[in-house]
Enzyme design. Sequence first.
Site, PDB file in Angstrom:
ATOM      1  N   GLU A 135      52.160  25.641  21.329  1.00  0.00           N
ATOM      2  CA  GLU A 135      52.451  27.157  21.514  1.00  0.00           C
ATOM      3  C   GLU A 135      52.508  27.817  20.085  1.00  0.00           C
ATOM      4  O   GLU A 135      51.785  27.163  19.119  1.00  0.00           O
ATOM      5  CB  GLU A 135      53.427  27.321  22.561  1.00  0.00           C
ATOM      6  CG  GLU A 135      54.903  26.644  21.937  1.00  0.00           C
ATOM      7  CD  GLU A 135      55.691  27.361  20.927  1.00  0.00           C
ATOM      8  OE1 GLU A 135      55.520  26.811  19.671  1.00  0.00           O
ATOM      9  OE2 GLU A 135      56.519  28.296  21.182  1.00  0.00           O
TER      10      GLU A 135
ATOM     11  N   SER B 130      50.293  26.587  30.606  1.00  0.00           N
ATOM     12  CA  SER B 130      49.173  27.652  31.131  1.00  0.00           C
ATOM     13  C   SER B 130      47.739  27.049  31.153  1.00  0.00           C
ATOM     14  O   SER B 130      47.014  27.577  31.696  1.00  0.00           O
ATOM     15  CB  SER B 130      49.303  28.801  30.298  1.00  0.00           C
ATOM     16  OG  SER B 130      49.031  28.562  29.087  1.00  0.00           O
ATOM     17  N   ASP B 131      47.627  25.966  30.490  1.00  0.00           N
ATOM     18  CA  ASP B 131      46.516  25.480  30.126  1.00  0.00           C
ATOM     19  C   ASP B 131      46.474  24.023  29.520  1.00  0.00           C
ATOM     20  O   ASP B 131      47.518  23.658  29.023  1.00  0.00           O
ATOM     21  CB  ASP B 131      45.660  26.212  29.065  1.00  0.00           C
ATOM     22  CG  ASP B 131      46.168  26.432  27.932  1.00  0.00           C
ATOM     23  OD1 ASP B 131      47.034  27.141  27.797  1.00  0.00           O
ATOM     24  OD2 ASP B 131      45.895  25.622  26.724  1.00  0.00           O
TER      25      ASP B 131
HETATM   26  N1  HPA Z   1      47.496  27.032  22.024  1.00  0.00           N
HETATM   27  C1  HPA Z   1      48.263  27.572  21.496  1.00  0.00           C
HETATM   28  N2  HPA Z   1      49.120  28.633  22.033  1.00  0.00           N
HETATM   29  C2  HPA Z   1      49.182  28.535  23.418  1.00  0.00           C
HETATM   30  C3  HPA Z   1      48.319  27.763  24.139  1.00  0.00           C
HETATM   31  C4  HPA Z   1      47.485  27.010  23.393  1.00  0.00           C
HETATM   32  O1  HPA Z   1      46.686  26.270  24.316  1.00  0.00           O
HETATM   33  N3  HPA Z   1      48.406  28.032  25.549  1.00  0.00           N
HETATM   34  C5  HPA Z   1      49.524  28.901  25.517  1.00  0.00           C
HETATM   35  N4  HPA Z   1      49.755  29.368  24.275  1.00  0.00           N
END
Ligand code: HPA
Length: 235
Positions: A180, A204-205
């Site tokens: 993050e 979130s991913d």
């Molecule tokens: N990278 C950086 N910050 C983030 C990401 C990421 O993949 N996903 C959510 N915040």
Amino acid sequence: MKALHIEASPDQIAPFVMLPGDPLRAKHIAETFFENPNCYNQIRNMFGFTGNWQGQRVSVQGTGMGIPSMSIYVNELIRFYNAKTLIRVGTCGSIHPDLKCGDIILAQGGCSDGNINNHTFSGMNFAPIADFDLLRKAARKAEELNLHFKTGNVLSSDVFYNDNKDFYRIWADHNVLGIEMETAGLYTIAAKHKVRALSILTVSDNILTGELSTPTERQTSFTTMVHLALSCTKV
Ligand code: HPA
């Protein structure tokens, strides 16, 4: 000197502040969880609200993305408004095979690929860590709720769009769980001012697989994360 980015009067912000990156999330948290929410900041649309949750006075302040933006709000909350407990509620990308979209990371420590701490510590390494009491409370609540979560290190990166697709490997190799953009900065500022901080992050991913969470997953995990943060107000 006065705060330049928060226009609240001194008594309008509670000592307990949740910190989403997105100001509209701050508004959503206040409208969904607080009784009698009051918006105390509109400068740059970086909304901040104070209200009551289960009899406790609590605040929520948007921070924007990245350590520099977050640092402005956290410094002002601490220096001008006497904030004592700061809980980031944010998202991250997973770099751990067992952490899927919607899972939760309680950030025990924050690594960084940025330069802010190099300036502060003249090239030596500081280890930014969560407040133990907050971490323990959040972990106990997460266990009680039977959530899928892990506690460990995260990377606060300055680079969201990285041209090097393998950039995360050295961190994953060292058991860093997710990426993050704020935690290492938050923990360092909290340490300097002897206040308490914790980052609660939902995945979130997935950087390993390219998977993205669905809007429903995001909503559910976001609500859970706010509940975990608010549970830290209890003794
Ligand atoms: N990278 C950086 N910050 C983030 C990401 C990421 O993949 N996903 C959510 N915040």
